[in-house]
Scaffold this motif. Sequence first.
Motif, PDB file in Angstrom:
ATOM      1  N   SER A 199       0.802  -1.223   0.000  1.00 49.01           N
ATOM      2  CA  SER A 199       0.000   0.000   0.000  1.00 49.01           C
ATOM      3  C   SER A 199       0.839   1.280   0.000  1.00 49.01           C
ATOM      4  O   SER A 199       0.286   2.374  -0.029  1.00 49.01           O
ATOM      5  N   HIS A 200       2.174   1.154   0.046  1.00 47.92           N
ATOM      6  CA  HIS A 200       3.012   2.308  -0.261  1.00 47.92           C
ATOM      7  C   HIS A 200       2.857   2.610  -1.755  1.00 47.92           C
ATOM      8  O   HIS A 200       2.882   1.695  -2.578  1.00 47.92           O
ATOM      9  N   ASP A 201       2.701   3.887  -2.107  1.00 42.18           N
ATOM     10  CA  ASP A 201       2.582   4.170  -3.538  1.00 42.18           C
ATOM     11  C   ASP A 201       3.954   4.128  -4.207  1.00 42.18           C
ATOM     12  O   ASP A 201       4.996   4.102  -3.554  1.00 42.18           O
ATOM     13  N   ASP A 202       3.948   4.110  -5.546  1.00 35.34           N
ATOM     14  CA  ASP A 202       5.187   3.938  -6.303  1.00 35.34           C
ATOM     15  C   ASP A 202       6.204   5.030  -5.991  1.00 35.34           C
ATOM     16  O   ASP A 202       7.405   4.766  -5.897  1.00 35.34           O
ATOM     17  N   THR A 203       5.731   6.264  -5.844  1.00 37.80           N
ATOM     18  CA  THR A 203       6.647   7.376  -5.559  1.00 37.80           C
ATOM     19  C   THR A 203       7.325   7.182  -4.214  1.00 37.80           C
ATOM     20  O   THR A 203       8.538   7.389  -4.075  1.00 37.80           O
ATOM     21  N   ALA A 204       6.564   6.759  -3.210  1.00 37.14           N
ATOM     22  CA  ALA A 204       7.129   6.526  -1.879  1.00 37.14           C
ATOM     23  C   ALA A 204       8.165   5.407  -1.925  1.00 37.14           C
ATOM     24  O   ALA A 204       9.228   5.506  -1.293  1.00 37.14           O
ATOM     25  N   ILE A 205       7.878   4.348  -2.675  1.00 40.94           N
ATOM     26  CA  ILE A 205       8.815   3.229  -2.795  1.00 40.94           C
ATOM     27  C   ILE A 205      10.123   3.682  -3.431  1.00 40.94           C
ATOM     28  O   ILE A 205      11.212   3.369  -2.953  1.00 40.94           O
ATOM     29  N   LYS A 206      10.002   4.453  -4.504  1.00 40.86           N
ATOM     30  CA  LYS A 206      11.215   4.940  -5.179  1.00 40.86           C
ATOM     31  C   LYS A 206      12.042   5.824  -4.256  1.00 40.86           C
ATOM     32  O   LYS A 206      13.276   5.741  -4.220  1.00 40.86           O
ATOM     33  N   LYS A 207      11.373   6.675  -3.489  1.00 38.06           N
ATOM     34  CA  LYS A 207      12.092   7.548  -2.554  1.00 38.06           C
ATOM     35  C   LYS A 207      12.780   6.733  -1.465  1.00 38.06           C
ATOM     36  O   LYS A 207      13.907   7.046  -1.057  1.00 38.06           O
ATOM     37  N   ALA A 208      12.101   5.695  -0.980  1.00 40.94           N
ATOM     38  CA  ALA A 208      12.676   4.859   0.071  1.00 40.94           C
ATOM     39  C   ALA A 208      13.899   4.101  -0.432  1.00 40.94           C
ATOM     40  O   ALA A 208      14.928   4.013   0.259  1.00 40.94           O
ATOM     41  N   VAL A 209      13.799   3.548  -1.635  1.00 39.42           N
ATOM     42  CA  VAL A 209      14.938   2.823  -2.216  1.00 39.42           C
ATOM     43  C   VAL A 209      16.099   3.784  -2.453  1.00 39.42           C
ATOM     44  O   VAL A 209      17.259   3.479  -2.144  1.00 39.42           O
ATOM     45  N   HIS A 210      15.796   4.970  -2.983  1.00 37.23           N
ATOM     46  CA  HIS A 210      16.846   5.968  -3.235  1.00 37.23           C
ATOM     47  C   HIS A 210      17.529   6.390  -1.936  1.00 37.23           C
ATOM     48  O   HIS A 210      18.766   6.445  -1.861  1.00 37.23           O
ATOM     49  N   ALA A 211      16.726   6.681  -0.902  1.00 37.72           N
ATOM     50  CA  ALA A 211      17.296   7.104   0.381  1.00 37.72           C
ATOM     51  C   ALA A 211      18.172   6.007   0.974  1.00 37.72           C
ATOM     52  O   ALA A 211      19.207   6.282   1.596  1.00 37.72           O
ATOM     53  N   THR A 212      17.773   4.748   0.767  1.00 37.43           N
ATOM     54  CA  THR A 212      18.553   3.624   1.264  1.00 37.43           C
ATOM     55  C   THR A 212      19.893   3.525   0.542  1.00 37.43           C
ATOM     56  O   THR A 212      20.949   3.431   1.169  1.00 37.43           O
ATOM     57  N   LEU A 213      19.841   3.563  -0.787  1.00 32.16           N
ATOM     58  CA  LEU A 213      21.072   3.389  -1.563  1.00 32.16           C
ATOM     59  C   LEU A 213      22.060   4.533  -1.359  1.00 32.16           C
ATOM     60  O   LEU A 213      23.270   4.329  -1.356  1.00 32.16           O
ATOM     61  N   GLU A 214      21.536   5.746  -1.149  1.00 32.16           N
ATOM     62  CA  GLU A 214      22.409   6.910  -0.992  1.00 32.16           C
ATOM     63  C   GLU A 214      23.076   6.962   0.378  1.00 32.16           C
ATOM     64  O   GLU A 214      24.115   7.593   0.529  1.00 32.16           O
ATOM     65  N   ASN A 215      22.483   6.311   1.355  1.00 35.13           N
ATOM     66  CA  ASN A 215      22.933   6.495   2.743  1.00 35.13           C
ATOM     67  C   ASN A 215      23.263   5.193   3.454  1.00 35.13           C
ATOM     68  O   ASN A 215      23.195   5.115   4.673  1.00 35.13           O
ATOM     69  N   THR A 216      23.647   4.166   2.700  1.00 38.13           N
ATOM     70  CA  THR A 216      24.003   2.903   3.329  1.00 38.13           C
ATOM     71  C   THR A 216      25.220   2.295   2.647  1.00 38.13           C
ATOM     72  O   THR A 216      25.427   2.455   1.445  1.00 38.13           O
ATOM     73  N   SER A 217      25.993   1.568   3.436  1.00 31.30           N
ATOM     74  CA  SER A 217      27.084   0.766   2.883  1.00 31.30           C
ATOM     75  C   SER A 217      26.733  -0.715   2.924  1.00 31.30           C
ATOM     76  O   SER A 217      27.463  -1.546   2.392  1.00 31.30           O
ATOM     77  N   ILE A 218      25.607  -1.036   3.572  1.00 34.48           N
ATOM     78  CA  ILE A 218      25.194  -2.434   3.691  1.00 34.48           C
ATOM     79  C   ILE A 218      23.680  -2.533   3.508  1.00 34.48           C
ATOM     80  O   ILE A 218      22.929  -1.691   4.003  1.00 34.48           O
ATOM     81  N   ILE A 219      23.246  -3.528   2.758  1.00 34.19           N
ATOM     82  CA  ILE A 219      21.822  -3.824   2.594  1.00 34.19           C
ATOM     83  C   ILE A 219      21.486  -5.004   3.498  1.00 34.19           C
ATOM     84  O   ILE A 219      22.200  -6.015   3.509  1.00 34.19           O
ATOM     85  N   VAL A 220      20.398  -4.862   4.254  1.00 34.07           N
ATOM     86  CA  VAL A 220      20.009  -5.891   5.218  1.00 34.07           C
ATOM     87  C   VAL A 220      18.689  -6.526   4.801  1.00 34.07           C
ATOM     88  O   VAL A 220      17.690  -5.837   4.605  1.00 34.07           O
ATOM     89  N   ALA A 221      18.701  -7.842   4.672  1.00 31.94           N
ATOM     90  CA  ALA A 221      17.460  -8.592   4.464  1.00 31.94           C
ATOM     91  C   ALA A 221      17.088  -9.229   5.792  1.00 31.94           C
ATOM     92  O   ALA A 221      17.759 -10.171   6.238  1.00 31.94           O
ATOM     93  N   GLN A 222      16.070  -8.698   6.455  1.00 28.74           N
ATOM     94  CA  GLN A 222      15.613  -9.285   7.723  1.00 28.74           C
ATOM     95  C   GLN A 222      14.418 -10.169   7.409  1.00 28.74           C
ATOM     96  O   GLN A 222      13.363  -9.680   7.023  1.00 28.74           O
ATOM     97  N   LEU A 223      14.591 -11.468   7.575  1.00 33.01           N
ATOM     98  CA  LEU A 223      13.644 -12.445   7.059  1.00 33.01           C
ATOM     99  C   LEU A 223      12.934 -13.206   8.166  1.00 33.01           C
ATOM    100  O   LEU A 223      13.557 -13.631   9.140  1.00 33.01           O
ATOM    101  N   HIS A 224      11.645 -13.390   7.987  1.00 32.13           N
ATOM    102  CA  HIS A 224      10.826 -14.204   8.876  1.00 32.13           C
ATOM    103  C   HIS A 224      11.069 -15.675   8.551  1.00 32.13           C
ATOM    104  O   HIS A 224      11.098 -16.066   7.389  1.00 32.13           O
ATOM    105  N   TRP A 225      11.308 -16.491   9.586  1.00 31.79           N
ATOM    106  CA  TRP A 225      11.538 -17.927   9.363  1.00 31.79           C
ATOM    107  C   TRP A 225      10.660 -18.767  10.278  1.00 31.79           C
ATOM    108  O   TRP A 225      10.438 -18.429  11.443  1.00 31.79           O
TER     109      TRP A 225
END
Length: 329
Positions: A46-72
């Motif tokens: 339910s996040h709209d496309d613009t919000a998703i793009k902004k979130a991905v951009h903010a993540t890539l610009e300000n992180t050195s590590i990508i974290v996948a936190q997974l339910h098991w």
Amino acid sequence: SLDNIMLEHFQISRFLVILLLLFSSCDHINTGQTKNVGTLLWLHESHDDTAIKKAVHATLENTSIIVAQLHWKPNDEAFFQNVQWYCSLARDHQKKFMISIDWQKVDRTGTNGHWSFEHPEVAAAFKHDIKTIVREYKPELLNLGVEVNYLALTSPESYRAFIRIFEQLKNELARTNPKIKVGLSFQLELLYGRHRDWKRTPTLAALNAVVEALDFIGVSSYPYMYDTEESSLRSVDFLDSIKSSYQTPLGISETGISSTYYSQLQREKYIQLVFEKTKTLDLTFVIWGSVIDEPQETYWYDKNGLLQKNGDAKAEFFYWEQGTRNIMR
């Protein structure tokens, strides 16, 4: 239901698989950085496309590590569905990759189903799934249990069984992936008996029972969890005690401050405190609990994001950018 809430918080929506078309490879890359900064990228359909793009951009610009936190949980094919997206995001943008495994209920009252690590079939399934995911995606960092000291309270026998599994699995992974760093995360306020719930029970014994086997100690800390409201921003001071008590590398695996309960000034101050601790204690990583607010804004943690639910930056995002710049430069 609690299960539905859990799935919303711990599984990225299936529609995001489409974004895989933007990414191509998942080869092992090592950026050579010793400190890492990141955010958990929780996205909802339910996040709209613009919000998703902004979130991905903010993540890539300000992180050195990508974290996948997974339910098991045992025999859950959904566990494998979303790792590819996170891994591709990391590798195609020259970021390190971390996988964190969460096998507890959202309210931390037990495992997310009627199972225990004492059961041999559960142990076998866990080891199989972890070895499969490491072989396929080769993360640099692997957190085999998120906030495990809750399980030490709710089921000490299951926790002891988990520690045995952890030690066996870590040894096996070290033989096949000698560069991987394997650890666990602990809820910081709960470690010191200063959690607002759980009868103020300290759980340092849960850390002491396994610390010698850890490549890193991750801690999650949220001011809202602290039992003293007036000084809740200072709950991160417990990091000093961990750093002085153990030789194991230490990092913040999750943190955040809710704009439901805290003013803009408090939120800005908290982010500055987090980066001060990262520097003075030489933390090996610092990871914000969510880059963007949840659309429904039902619970306090739904508004822990650095961005509003529409993707616009909150005022404190400036201090996050400033802090990450100092780490990544």
